[in-house]
Design a protein around this motif. Structure first.
Motif, PDB file in Angstrom:
ATOM      1  N   ILE A   1       0.846  -1.184   0.000  1.00  0.00           N
ATOM      2  CA  ILE A   1       0.000   0.000   0.000  1.00  0.00           C
ATOM      3  C   ILE A   1       0.885   1.239   0.000  1.00  0.00           C
ATOM      4  N   VAL A   2       0.286   2.369  -0.389  1.00  0.00           N
ATOM      5  CA  VAL A   2       1.067   3.601  -0.534  1.00  0.00           C
ATOM      6  C   VAL A   2       0.357   4.727   0.210  1.00  0.00           C
ATOM      7  N   PRO A   3       0.503   4.799   1.537  1.00  0.00           N
ATOM      8  CA  PRO A   3      -0.069   5.924   2.280  1.00  0.00           C
ATOM      9  C   PRO A   3       0.726   7.205   2.035  1.00  0.00           C
ATOM     10  N   VAL A   4       0.151   8.328   2.450  1.00  0.00           N
ATOM     11  CA  VAL A   4       0.698   9.642   2.099  1.00  0.00           C
ATOM     12  C   VAL A   4       1.069  10.406   3.365  1.00  0.00           C
ATOM     13  N   LEU A   5       2.253  11.010   3.344  1.00  0.00           N
ATOM     14  CA  LEU A   5       2.671  11.985   4.361  1.00  0.00           C
ATOM     15  C   LEU A   5       2.387  13.380   3.816  1.00  0.00           C
ATOM     16  N   ARG A   6       1.527  14.126   4.494  1.00  0.00           N
ATOM     17  CA  ARG A   6       1.091  15.431   4.005  1.00  0.00           C
ATOM     18  C   ARG A   6       2.066  16.533   4.416  1.00  0.00           C
ATOM     19  N   ASN A   7       2.272  17.472   3.493  1.00  0.00           N
ATOM     20  CA  ASN A   7       3.076  18.673   3.750  1.00  0.00           C
ATOM     21  C   ASN A   7       4.423  18.338   4.378  1.00  0.00           C
ATOM     22  N   CYS A   8       5.170  17.525   3.676  1.00  0.00           N
ATOM     23  CA  CYS A   8       6.493  17.135   4.168  1.00  0.00           C
ATOM     24  C   CYS A   8       7.473  18.304   4.215  1.00  0.00           C
ATOM     25  N   GLU A   9       7.166  19.365   3.486  1.00  0.00           N
ATOM     26  CA  GLU A   9       8.069  20.509   3.500  1.00  0.00           C
ATOM     27  C   GLU A   9       8.119  21.184   4.860  1.00  0.00           C
ATOM     28  N   ASN A  10       7.108  20.911   5.697  1.00  0.00           N
ATOM     29  CA  ASN A  10       7.062  21.501   7.037  1.00  0.00           C
ATOM     30  C   ASN A  10       7.458  20.511   8.125  1.00  0.00           C
ATOM     31  N   MET A  11       7.910  19.330   7.744  1.00  0.00           N
ATOM     32  CA  MET A  11       8.211  18.282   8.719  1.00  0.00           C
ATOM     33  C   MET A  11       9.683  18.267   9.096  1.00  0.00           C
TER      34      MET A  11
ATOM     35  N   LEU B   1       3.580   5.482  12.355  1.00  0.00           N
ATOM     36  CA  LEU B   1       2.130   5.384  12.517  1.00  0.00           C
ATOM     37  C   LEU B   1       1.479   4.741  11.296  1.00  0.00           C
ATOM     38  N   LEU B   2       1.911   5.156  10.094  1.00  0.00           N
ATOM     39  CA  LEU B   2       1.336   4.587   8.878  1.00  0.00           C
ATOM     40  C   LEU B   2       1.678   3.109   8.736  1.00  0.00           C
ATOM     41  N   ALA B   3       2.904   2.730   9.098  1.00  0.00           N
ATOM     42  CA  ALA B   3       3.289   1.320   9.023  1.00  0.00           C
ATOM     43  C   ALA B   3       2.472   0.477   9.988  1.00  0.00           C
ATOM     44  N   LYS B   4       2.223   0.983  11.186  1.00  0.00           N
ATOM     45  CA  LYS B   4       1.425   0.245  12.176  1.00  0.00           C
ATOM     46  C   LYS B   4      -0.008   0.082  11.693  1.00  0.00           C
ATOM     47  N   LYS B   5      -0.578   1.154  11.148  1.00  0.00           N
ATOM     48  CA  LYS B   5      -1.949   1.073  10.633  1.00  0.00           C
ATOM     49  C   LYS B   5      -2.036   0.112   9.460  1.00  0.00           C
ATOM     50  N   GLY B   6      -0.996   0.109   8.616  1.00  0.00           N
ATOM     51  CA  GLY B   6      -1.007  -0.797   7.479  1.00  0.00           C
ATOM     52  C   GLY B   6      -0.970  -2.251   7.894  1.00  0.00           C
ATOM     53  N   LYS B   7      -0.174  -2.578   8.909  1.00  0.00           N
ATOM     54  CA  LYS B   7      -0.089  -3.964   9.373  1.00  0.00           C
ATOM     55  C   LYS B   7      -1.351  -4.386  10.109  1.00  0.00           C
ATOM     56  N   ASP B   8      -1.962  -3.431  10.845  1.00  0.00           N
ATOM     57  CA  ASP B   8      -3.191  -3.750  11.580  1.00  0.00           C
ATOM     58  C   ASP B   8      -4.422  -3.735  10.681  1.00  0.00           C
ATOM     59  N   GLY B   9      -4.275  -3.202   9.482  1.00  0.00           N
ATOM     60  CA  GLY B   9      -5.414  -3.118   8.577  1.00  0.00           C
ATOM     61  C   GLY B   9      -6.381  -2.006   8.918  1.00  0.00           C
ATOM     62  N   THR B  10      -5.925  -0.978   9.655  1.00  0.00           N
ATOM     63  CA  THR B  10      -6.799   0.119  10.065  1.00  0.00           C
ATOM     64  C   THR B  10      -6.558   1.394   9.270  1.00  0.00           C
ATOM     65  N   ILE B  11      -5.737   1.338   8.247  1.00  0.00           N
ATOM     66  CA  ILE B  11      -5.469   2.526   7.468  1.00  0.00           C
ATOM     67  C   ILE B  11      -6.696   2.861   6.623  1.00  0.00           C
ATOM     68  N   THR B  12      -6.993   4.142   6.485  1.00  0.00           N
ATOM     69  CA  THR B  12      -8.190   4.579   5.776  1.00  0.00           C
ATOM     70  C   THR B  12      -7.858   4.969   4.345  1.00  0.00           C
ATOM     71  N   ALA B  13      -8.913   5.070   3.536  1.00  0.00           N
ATOM     72  CA  ALA B  13      -8.722   5.458   2.140  1.00  0.00           C
ATOM     73  C   ALA B  13      -8.231   6.891   2.035  1.00  0.00           C
ATOM     74  N   GLU B  14      -8.656   7.747   2.969  1.00  0.00           N
ATOM     75  CA  GLU B  14      -8.203   9.139   2.931  1.00  0.00           C
ATOM     76  C   GLU B  14      -6.702   9.255   3.142  1.00  0.00           C
ATOM     77  N   GLU B  15      -6.134   8.329   3.925  1.00  0.00           N
ATOM     78  CA  GLU B  15      -4.699   8.377   4.189  1.00  0.00           C
ATOM     79  C   GLU B  15      -3.867   7.887   3.015  1.00  0.00           C
ATOM     80  N   MET B  16      -4.511   7.322   2.001  1.00  0.00           N
ATOM     81  CA  MET B  16      -3.794   6.874   0.813  1.00  0.00           C
ATOM     82  C   MET B  16      -4.155   7.677  -0.427  1.00  0.00           C
ATOM     83  N   ALA B  17      -5.042   8.640  -0.268  1.00  0.00           N
ATOM     84  CA  ALA B  17      -5.456   9.442  -1.418  1.00  0.00           C
ATOM     85  C   ALA B  17      -4.486  10.599  -1.626  1.00  0.00           C
ATOM     86  N   GLY B  18      -4.336  11.002  -2.868  1.00  0.00           N
ATOM     87  CA  GLY B  18      -3.468  12.134  -3.189  1.00  0.00           C
ATOM     88  C   GLY B  18      -2.020  11.708  -3.330  1.00  0.00           C
TER      89      GLY B  18
END
Length: 434
Positions: free
Chosen positions: A310-320, A331-348
């Protein structure tokens, strides 16, 4: 005639009369209040029906993210007649992007399921019906104790009475039957052996599995990328010496201060942000006859999960900061393994980084993640001989592969992998100074 609801009784006032009539609807029929009360007290079943007439609730298929209108019932965890608690998972629906847990909004008995496993369900359609007045069965009150009892019963040895069987003597074939059998055996022995291979049985079994909805969508997007984009891949290598040294120097302090491990991905993300700001065409996207240049950086990071990549998204990395990147990735890796990642977190996402090096890949050509214009592939770090100041030395080197859409990214941007390698060293030095 005007009617007003007063508790479970109704007051009917006739304009032609001064005194109001009080009564109640019983089984869709109007009855005087005193007669209705007598009927309810005399009939417990009627009283229960009156009390529970609004106890059943139909739960629809919830919204599963933007641009997702339907899904496939991947697994049913409950069946009709089961008691479910509030927020307990009833079923799992698989969409094109993620698997969504369908939970019960309230506690009650599951009356009916409107879809079975493998069916396609649409958002907003009825999914299951629940009786809120249903009581939890006594058998479901303590499932752990029931399991312990079953385990104890299984662990008890069962006494088996020895049985004596009389040996059966094989019937000897008659001379007339033995002659054809011997001839067939001799003929089979004279036939040439056509099998080539090792001794023993040869396994020629096959099995077929239906592709999941997510896998089908991934396959479709990969082919769409090949058919739409004019993909071209350029390669570069980066010396990871300074990044490795910096990570070894600060990983313990970084973990103690921020509560997250310092990995190499944060180095590349910081370098990618700097490179994308320097080359905005790589961060752009083609929409129709226009090129949209994004002034923000949303990085898609490939994460391996038990169900696939899966390909989740980190938003506004220029400010990180480095800490923000590592915490976000964790956090994204944990959600991906638990199967709790949402579609919004992979959009864009405006750019993708894929690390095939964790699987030992030395070099590869990544495929663009549409509608993005480029993707960076990281690979394994291997000690190789390189020339430094006219001297051959062993350095930890990594190959970088940048696949880009040649429709929007021209040859003037081919120095981007070099920018990455330069920025890796710059970021490592800047972090070391901090």
């Amino acid at each position: 005639m005007l009617r007003s609801l007063v508790g479970s009784e109704m007051c009917i006032r006739d304009r032609s009369k001064a005194a109001p009539k009080r009564g109640i609807f019983v089984m869709n029929k109007w009855a005087p209040a005193n007669l209705a009360r007598q009927q309810q007290s005399a009939s417990p079943l009627l009283a229960y029906a009156h009390r529970c007439s609004f106890s059943k609730k139909t739960v629809p298929v919830p919204s599963m993210g933007d641009s997702i209108s339907d899904g496939v019932v991947f697994e049913l965890l409950k069946k009709a007649g089961d008691y479910v608690k509030q927020d307990e998972i009833v079923a799992i629906i698989e969409t094109d992007k993620v698997k969504v847990d369908i939970k019960s909004p309230e506690s009650g008995v599951l009356v009916k399921l409107f879809a079975q496993q493998g069916d396609t369900v649409e958002v907003g359609k009825d999914f299951f019906e629940i009786d809120l007045a249903g009581a939890q069965p006594a058998g479901q009150a303590a499932p752990q104790q029931q399991k312990k009892q079953e385990t104890a019963q299984e662990s008890k040895p069962q006494k088996q009475q020895p049985t004596q069987e009389k040996p059966q003597q094989a019937a000897k074939p008659s001379p007339q039957q033995a002659a054809p059998q011997q001839a067939a055996a001799q003929q089979k022995a004279q036939q040439p052996q056509t099998h080539i291979g090792g001794t023993g049985g040869v396994n020629r079994n096959e099995r077929r599995e239906k592709m999941s909805r997510m896998r089908l969508k991934i396959a479709q997007r990969l082919k769409d990328a090949q058919n739409t984009c004019a993909m071209l891949t350029t390669f570069q290598e980066v010396d990871m010496s300074q990044a490795i040294q910096c990570r070894n120097d600060f990983k313990d302090e970084f973990l103690k201060k921020h509560g997250a491990k310092l990995g190499f991905m944060s180095f590349f993300i910081k370098a990618a942000v700097a490179a994308l700001k320097d080359q905005p065409a790589v961060n752009a996207v083609i929409v129709g006859n226009e090129i949209i240049y994004r002034e923000y950086v949303d990085l898609s990071v490939a994460v391996a999960t038990p169900t696939g990549l899966i390909v989740p998204v980190l938003r506004n990395c220029e400010n990180m900061s480095f800490a923000d990147v590592e915490k976000g990735l964790e956090l994204l890796a944990k959600k991906g393994k638990d199967g709790t990642i949402t579609a919004e977190e992979m959009a864009g996402g405006t750019f993708t980084i894929s690390n095939g090096g964790i699987f030992g890949s030395l070099m590869g050509t990544p495929i663009i993640n549409p509608p993005q214009s480029a993707i960076l592939g990281m690979h394994a770090i291997v000690n190789r001989p390189v020339v430094v100041n006219d001297t051959i030395v062993a350095r930890p080197m990594m190959y970088l592969a940048l696949t880009y859409d040649h429709r929007s990214v021209s040859y003037t941007h081919l120095t981007l992998p070099t920018i990455y390698s330069v920025q890796i060293s710059v970021v490592a030095v800047s972090l070391k100074k901090k």
